[in-house]
Design an enzyme around this catalytic site. Sequence first.
Site, PDB file in Angstrom:
ATOM      1  N   CYS A   1      15.783 -19.385  -7.345  1.00  0.00           N
ATOM      2  CA  CYS A   1      16.301 -18.460  -7.826  1.00  0.00           C
ATOM      3  C   CYS A   1      17.520 -17.707  -7.243  1.00  0.00           C
ATOM      4  O   CYS A   1      18.604 -17.501  -7.613  1.00  0.00           O
ATOM      5  CB  CYS A   1      15.344 -17.325  -8.393  1.00  0.00           C
ATOM      6  SG  CYS A   1      13.870 -17.642  -9.096  1.00  0.00           S
TER       7      CYS A   1
ATOM      8  N   CYS B   1      21.222 -19.127  -6.988  1.00  0.00           N
ATOM      9  CA  CYS B   1      22.407 -18.648  -8.041  1.00  0.00           C
ATOM     10  C   CYS B   1      22.484 -17.119  -8.088  1.00  0.00           C
ATOM     11  O   CYS B   1      23.717 -16.549  -8.010  1.00  0.00           O
ATOM     12  CB  CYS B   1      21.925 -19.186  -9.332  1.00  0.00           C
ATOM     13  SG  CYS B   1      22.013 -21.013  -9.803  1.00  0.00           S
TER      14      CYS B   1
ATOM     15  N   CYS C   1       0.123   0.896 -35.061  1.00  0.00           N
ATOM     16  CA  CYS C   1       0.247   1.397 -33.843  1.00  0.00           C
ATOM     17  C   CYS C   1       0.570   2.781 -33.676  1.00  0.00           C
ATOM     18  O   CYS C   1       0.071   3.572 -32.895  1.00  0.00           O
ATOM     19  CB  CYS C   1       1.616   0.827 -33.094  1.00  0.00           C
ATOM     20  SG  CYS C   1       1.646  -1.021 -33.260  1.00  0.00           S
TER      21      CYS C   1
ATOM     22  N   ARG D   1      -1.284  -6.730 -23.351  1.00  0.00           N
ATOM     23  CA  ARG D   1      -1.964  -5.558 -23.764  1.00  0.00           C
ATOM     24  C   ARG D   1      -1.879  -5.524 -25.440  1.00  0.00           C
ATOM     25  O   ARG D   1      -2.485  -4.980 -26.198  1.00  0.00           O
ATOM     26  CB  ARG D   1      -0.767  -4.569 -23.444  1.00  0.00           C
ATOM     27  CG  ARG D   1      -1.426  -3.001 -23.489  1.00  0.00           C
ATOM     28  CD  ARG D   1      -2.707  -2.693 -22.717  1.00  0.00           C
ATOM     29  NE  ARG D   1      -3.509  -1.792 -23.319  1.00  0.00           N
ATOM     30  CZ  ARG D   1      -4.196  -1.479 -24.295  1.00  0.00           C
ATOM     31  NH1 ARG D   1      -4.424  -2.662 -24.821  1.00  0.00           N
ATOM     32  NH2 ARG D   1      -4.952  -0.274 -24.421  1.00  0.00           N
TER      33      ARG D   1
ATOM     34  N   CYS E   1      -4.782  -4.609 -27.774  1.00  0.00           N
ATOM     35  CA  CYS E   1      -4.738  -3.482 -29.194  1.00  0.00           C
ATOM     36  C   CYS E   1      -4.976  -4.168 -30.311  1.00  0.00           C
ATOM     37  O   CYS E   1      -5.857  -3.488 -31.193  1.00  0.00           O
ATOM     38  CB  CYS E   1      -3.309  -2.957 -28.961  1.00  0.00           C
ATOM     39  SG  CYS E   1      -2.988  -1.260 -28.083  1.00  0.00           S
TER      40      CYS E   1
END
Lengths: 196, 296
Positions: free
Chosen positions: B111, B114, B212, B253, B257
């Site tokens: 990584c 660059c 939600c 997560r 949920c």
Amino acid sequence: MRFRFLKSGSCGCVKTLSWQRSLVNGACFLVLVTFVILAFISTNALIAAETGSETEENGLVKFQIINLIHSKSIQHSLSGKPGNPKRGEALMVNRKKGNCIACHGLDVFAEKAKTKPNIYADMGEIGPSLNGIAGRYQEGELRLLLVDAKQIFPDTIMPAFYRIERFTRVDDPFLNKPILKPQEIEDILSFLMKQK
Amino acid sequence: MFLKMMKYRFAVSEFARYDRAGMVLCLLGLLFVAFGCLLISQDAAAADGRTKSVSPLDEKNPLSNLWSGFYYAKKETKAMQLDDFGNPGSFYVEEGAELWKKKVGAQGKSCASCHKDASVSMKEAGVRYPVYFAPLDRMINLEQRINLCRQDFQKEKKFEYETRELLALTAFVRAQSRGMPVRVKITGPAKPYYEKGKAFYYQRRGQLDMSCAHCHENNYGKSLRSNLLSQGHANGFPTYRLKWQKLGSLHRRFRGCNKQVRAKPYAYGSEAYVNLELYLNWRGSGLEVETPAVRN
């Protein structure tokens, strides 16, 4: 002439004497009262006609929601049998069943939490307290609240414990199954009716 | 009365002039100390969403005060996050730093080959992802950006979602933005994806039939059995959850949920979840990036 006819007194009679008019009024009233009484009787007959737990095509037992101006309710036991409050209490604290205390508090449970915290502790505070719930709702209303609370409070977070339709993306193990069985609804209901 | 007496004293005293000078000096000193205290107290009460709520960057946000999940975490959990040596997420970040430098693939590229110094080049990444990616005509999140780099430039097989490597590298990259407020772009080509994410957020789902919003917008701060409901922000992800005993992605997560309301979860990295990730980051725009956060 036509205009005058429409404008004239009750029941559209032209140039009627006062005793004639009161006679017509009285008759109208009598018909109306009879109609209301008949309607009331027929509704009651409809309720009375429905007994026990017939099963519908979708697998749920049949029930009828009574929609009056001030209250919506289900008058008859879903299972056709009375509930058992002891079993109801166990279902209310069971996380995989009613799990009522995830959202609702109840002083009776708070007292029991002192000796059995693993069963009764950690009551939630999302829904209203269940203290004295039997004084606030009639049995039939409470039954409908358990079956499908959205019939009364459309935006509520409370799940419908006896419904299998109008859902989105239900996970496979729960597909086409209500959260609770008819007798389980009745058991919880019988416990709630003791909370006066 | 007292003032009059003072005046009289100053008027008659032969040291009056010195007294006045002393008083002025004293006042100046006091002012200086008070100003200093004000600065310090302001610093201590800086809005970070952890001890004091933050105002959302976008006024259209349905929440008027933003609270990080940190605020709702247990005391010991908070302490664990704040201590860099005790924060179990730090190990992943360190691993990520190693992976950043590791040369892989036929051309032996890392990584860093660059992007050089991540603390410079990746400073903004954790703040602005997910972003619209034109070549694929969809939104991509950090995990997907890392995998695109891996496939296109390093010519290596992509990391599977939720593998230790991908979690570590994602946490390392996002940790470069720690302390900076989240600020995602929802205009232009991102707009329709934002709308989809919003629709997802407000859609009731599962056998429990909850959206939600039912928990995280209408009931945050209240307890749901043994848990305290948070506003459900994404600013700490990837997060070390004590329940998982592991660092986990935001999509993990989401799946949790969804399963809790007995809804069929979507796949890791699915379009539905990336859109939701965009929407959540917009809801939390203004909160500081806390990666790697520690939560219950």
